[in-house]
Design a protein around this motif. Structure first.
Motif, PDB file in Angstrom:
ATOM      1  N   ILE A   2     -12.794 -12.390  -8.750  1.00  0.00           N
ATOM      2  CA  ILE A   2     -12.674 -10.797  -9.545  1.00  0.00           C
ATOM      3  C   ILE A   2     -11.297  -9.681  -9.674  1.00  0.00           C
ATOM      4  CG2 ILE A   2     -13.936  -8.474  -9.100  1.00  0.00           C
ATOM      5  CD1 ILE A   2     -16.013 -10.447  -8.421  1.00  0.00           C
ATOM      6  N   GLY A   3     -10.825 -10.194  -8.291  1.00  0.00           N
ATOM      7  CA  GLY A   3      -9.432  -9.530  -8.436  1.00  0.00           C
ATOM      8  C   GLY A   3      -9.039  -9.148  -7.088  1.00  0.00           C
ATOM      9  N   SER A   4      -8.142  -8.344  -5.955  1.00  0.00           N
ATOM     10  CA  SER A   4      -7.547  -7.603  -5.203  1.00  0.00           C
ATOM     11  C   SER A   4      -7.516  -6.965  -4.889  1.00  0.00           C
ATOM     12  CB  SER A   4      -6.626  -8.830  -4.751  1.00  0.00           C
ATOM     13  OG  SER A   4      -5.358  -8.919  -5.341  1.00  0.00           O
ATOM     14  N   GLN A   5      -7.027  -6.178  -3.645  1.00  0.00           N
ATOM     15  CA  GLN A   5      -7.020  -4.694  -3.251  1.00  0.00           C
ATOM     16  C   GLN A   5      -6.476  -5.352  -1.338  1.00  0.00           C
ATOM     17  OE1 GLN A   5     -11.362  -3.800  -2.923  1.00  0.00           O
ATOM     18  NE2 GLN A   5     -10.366  -2.939  -1.581  1.00  0.00           N
ATOM     19  N   LEU A   6      -5.466  -4.401  -1.078  1.00  0.00           N
ATOM     20  CA  LEU A   6      -4.632  -4.221  -0.336  1.00  0.00           C
ATOM     21  C   LEU A   6      -6.053  -3.776   0.828  1.00  0.00           C
ATOM     22  CD1 LEU A   6      -1.887  -1.730  -0.335  1.00  0.00           C
ATOM     23  CD2 LEU A   6      -2.138  -3.997  -0.103  1.00  0.00           C
ATOM     24  N   ALA A   7      -6.448  -3.965   1.984  1.00  0.00           N
ATOM     25  CA  ALA A   7      -7.617  -3.665   2.964  1.00  0.00           C
ATOM     26  C   ALA A   7      -7.933  -1.639   3.161  1.00  0.00           C
ATOM     27  CB  ALA A   7      -7.832  -4.522   3.364  1.00  0.00           C
ATOM     28  N   VAL A 166      -5.168  -6.470   9.476  1.00  0.00           N
ATOM     29  CA  VAL A 166      -6.274  -7.485   8.302  1.00  0.00           C
ATOM     30  C   VAL A 166      -5.101  -6.584   6.793  1.00  0.00           C
ATOM     31  CG1 VAL A 166      -8.426  -7.057   6.987  1.00  0.00           C
ATOM     32  CG2 VAL A 166      -8.310  -7.174   9.374  1.00  0.00           C
ATOM     33  N   ASP A 167      -4.206  -7.540   6.697  1.00  0.00           N
ATOM     34  CA  ASP A 167      -3.371  -6.717   4.984  1.00  0.00           C
ATOM     35  C   ASP A 167      -4.304  -7.024   3.830  1.00  0.00           C
ATOM     36  OD1 ASP A 167      -1.300  -6.723   6.721  1.00  0.00           O
ATOM     37  OD2 ASP A 167      -2.017  -8.410   7.121  1.00  0.00           O
ATOM     38  N   ALA A 168      -5.086  -7.323   3.148  1.00  0.00           N
ATOM     39  CA  ALA A 168      -5.409  -7.294   1.851  1.00  0.00           C
ATOM     40  C   ALA A 168      -6.385  -8.705   1.436  1.00  0.00           C
ATOM     41  CB  ALA A 168      -4.255  -8.109   1.492  1.00  0.00           C
ATOM     42  N   GLN A 169      -7.123  -8.454   0.537  1.00  0.00           N
ATOM     43  CA  GLN A 169      -8.553  -9.108   0.457  1.00  0.00           C
ATOM     44  C   GLN A 169      -8.850  -9.444  -1.016  1.00  0.00           C
ATOM     45  OE1 GLN A 169     -12.266  -7.307   0.619  1.00  0.00           O
ATOM     46  NE2 GLN A 169     -12.329  -6.282  -0.003  1.00  0.00           N
ATOM     47  N   VAL A 170      -9.111 -11.132  -1.412  1.00  0.00           N
ATOM     48  CA  VAL A 170      -9.202 -11.167  -3.460  1.00  0.00           C
ATOM     49  C   VAL A 170     -10.656 -11.424  -2.562  1.00  0.00           C
ATOM     50  CG1 VAL A 170      -9.453 -13.679  -4.322  1.00  0.00           C
ATOM     51  CG2 VAL A 170      -7.116 -11.842  -3.216  1.00  0.00           C
ATOM     52  N   LEU A 171     -12.133 -11.284  -3.887  1.00  0.00           N
ATOM     53  CA  LEU A 171     -12.803 -11.208  -4.458  1.00  0.00           C
ATOM     54  C   LEU A 171     -12.856 -11.703  -5.313  1.00  0.00           C
ATOM     55  CD1 LEU A 171     -13.843  -7.340  -3.309  1.00  0.00           C
ATOM     56  CD2 LEU A 171     -14.205  -8.919  -1.897  1.00  0.00           C
ATOM     57  N   GLY A 172     -13.888 -12.792  -4.743  1.00  0.00           N
ATOM     58  CA  GLY A 172     -14.544 -14.177  -6.368  1.00  0.00           C
ATOM     59  C   GLY A 172     -15.810 -13.919  -6.283  1.00  0.00           C
ATOM     60  N   ARG A 173     -16.068 -14.879  -7.668  1.00  0.00           N
ATOM     61  CA  ARG A 173     -17.689 -14.717  -7.668  1.00  0.00           C
ATOM     62  C   ARG A 173     -17.665 -16.433  -7.829  1.00  0.00           C
ATOM     63  NH1 ARG A 173     -17.789 -10.999 -11.063  1.00  0.00           N
ATOM     64  NH2 ARG A 173     -17.197 -12.198 -12.972  1.00  0.00           N
ATOM     65  N   SER A 174     -18.815 -17.235  -7.083  1.00  0.00           N
ATOM     66  CA  SER A 174     -19.135 -18.493  -7.134  1.00  0.00           C
ATOM     67  C   SER A 174     -19.821 -18.713  -8.578  1.00  0.00           C
ATOM     68  CB  SER A 174     -19.425 -19.068  -5.993  1.00  0.00           C
ATOM     69  OG  SER A 174     -21.073 -18.279  -6.055  1.00  0.00           O
ATOM     70  N   PHE A 230       0.297 -17.612   9.187  1.00  0.00           N
ATOM     71  CA  PHE A 230      -0.713 -16.152   8.959  1.00  0.00           C
ATOM     72  C   PHE A 230      -1.670 -16.892   9.165  1.00  0.00           C
ATOM     73  CE2 PHE A 230       1.466 -16.755   5.398  1.00  0.00           C
ATOM     74  CZ  PHE A 230       0.548 -17.047   4.090  1.00  0.00           C
ATOM     75  N   LEU A 231      -3.298 -16.454   8.702  1.00  0.00           N
ATOM     76  CA  LEU A 231      -4.460 -16.418   8.610  1.00  0.00           C
ATOM     77  C   LEU A 231      -4.881 -16.596   6.959  1.00  0.00           C
ATOM     78  CD1 LEU A 231      -6.101 -16.682  11.491  1.00  0.00           C
ATOM     79  CD2 LEU A 231      -5.792 -18.377  10.956  1.00  0.00           C
ATOM     80  N   ILE A 232      -5.423 -17.072   6.533  1.00  0.00           N
ATOM     81  CA  ILE A 232      -6.832 -16.916   5.545  1.00  0.00           C
ATOM     82  C   ILE A 232      -8.172 -16.931   5.519  1.00  0.00           C
ATOM     83  CG2 ILE A 232      -6.987 -16.319   3.409  1.00  0.00           C
ATOM     84  CD1 ILE A 232      -4.259 -16.726   2.537  1.00  0.00           C
ATOM     85  N   SER A 233      -9.873 -15.711   5.866  1.00  0.00           N
ATOM     86  CA  SER A 233     -10.288 -15.968   6.225  1.00  0.00           C
ATOM     87  C   SER A 233     -11.806 -16.179   4.520  1.00  0.00           C
ATOM     88  CB  SER A 233     -10.888 -15.206   7.577  1.00  0.00           C
ATOM     89  OG  SER A 233     -10.688 -15.265   8.406  1.00  0.00           O
TER      90      SER A 233
END
Length: 310
Positions: A2-7, A166-174, A230-233
């Motif tokens: 869907i998109g990404s954004q700064l946290a 926590v810097d940023a996030q990516v949101l998606g649809r399965s 770095f980590l990505i959860s």
């Protein structure tokens, strides 16, 4: 995707802001006659009384402070706000919950409500180590950055220590998504994962000893103390797996039994895998290639590849 954004972060002058510091501390002095806050207190039970109509109503609470029980009466109502774990625990300790479970615990029944403690849906987040050999010095929060940034934070409340990590996030649809809203969340945490901070936080984060030993052995075999740069959860926003909360005993000091049943529903497993597929797509982007960022799944002893169910 869907998109990404700064946290979004609740920070003021370099310090994390809580509901208490934002809304309570600013009005405590001017509302002392109407607002009474009791610290170091543990509510043991909600008190119920039978009215003229023979219906039981919450009339107050009993709390324990410094080994002394105090009973407080409510003029109008009792609001239970103990969270997803504390609220059902307090209700069951007070006699509201599944009849059979309360009988097993020896608690007098006020109301037989089978739903209390049920339908627990906790979000699963799998921390994915990212190995990035070309990462610019200072981007990840490692031990060196923590040391050099300490004075900057103490003097001005700024720098790497002035935010939550926590810097940023990516949101998606399965492929399982039934609405336009996302069900996959990838969260970027710019913290270098080293054996030092894993061992320091072993008790706080409840790491199993076998897990810590496995990471230590891997570090020795690869001659490195860095598990990831770095980590990505990878997280589930709408878990289908359902768990429950039950009392361990009738003692309010005993922690409740928390059974989240993580990934017990195959749908959650498949969505998590799609989250890893989304990470694979990020690996192929130009910014990731420039810093050589790749998933290091072997650090978690789960192999280098994830088999897709599709």
């Amino acid at each position: 995707m869907i998109g990404s954004q700064l946290a979004q972060q609740t920070i003021y002058n370099g310090q994390r802001v809580t509901s208490a510091s934002s809304f309570l501390r600013s009005v405590i002095k001017e509302r002392r006659e109407r607002l009474h806050i009791v610290g170091r207190a543990h509510v043991r039970q909600i008190v119920f009384e039978e009215g003229e109509d023979r219906r039981k109503r919450a009339s107050g609470v009993i709390y324990v402070r410094d080994d002394v029980e105090v009973k407080v009466r409510a003029r109008k109502e009792v609001i239970v706000s103990g969270g997803a774990v504390g609220s059902p625990q307090l209700l069951m300790l007070s006699g509201i919950g599944p009849k059979q479970h309360l009988n097993d615990m020896g608690i007098p029944i006020v109301a037989d409500l089978k739903g209390v403690g049920q339908n627990l849906r906790d979000h699963v987040y799998a921390p994915v180590p990212i190995h990035s050999p070309n990462l610019t010095e200072g981007i990840a929060i490692n031990d060196n950055v923590l040391f050099t940034s300490a004075f900057q934070y103490l003097l001005r409340g700024t720098g790497p220590l002035g935010y939550v990590g926590v810097d940023a996030q990516v949101l998606g649809r399965s492929s399982h998504a039934k609405t336009r809203s996302p069900d996959i969340q990838l969260i970027l945490l710019s913290a270098e994962w080293t054996m030092a901070n894993i061992e320091a936080n072993q008790n706080n984060l409840n790491y199993k000893q076998e897990y810590v030993d496995r990471l230590r052995k891997r570090g020795e075999e690869h001659d490195t103390k860095t598990i990831s740069n770095f980590l990505i959860s990878n997280g589930l926003l709408k878990p289908a797996s359902v768990g429950y909360i039950k009392l361990r005993s009738s003692n309010y000091l005993d922690h409740p039994v928390i059974q989240p049943n993580y990934l017990s529903n195959q749908k959650d497993v498949e969505i998590m895998i799609e989250g890893f597929r989304l990470l694979e797509k990020l690996e192929k982007t130009k910014p990731f290639k420039e810093i050589g960022a790749k998933m290091e799944l072997s650090a978690l002893n789960c192999g280098d590849e994830t088999q897709s169910p599709r």
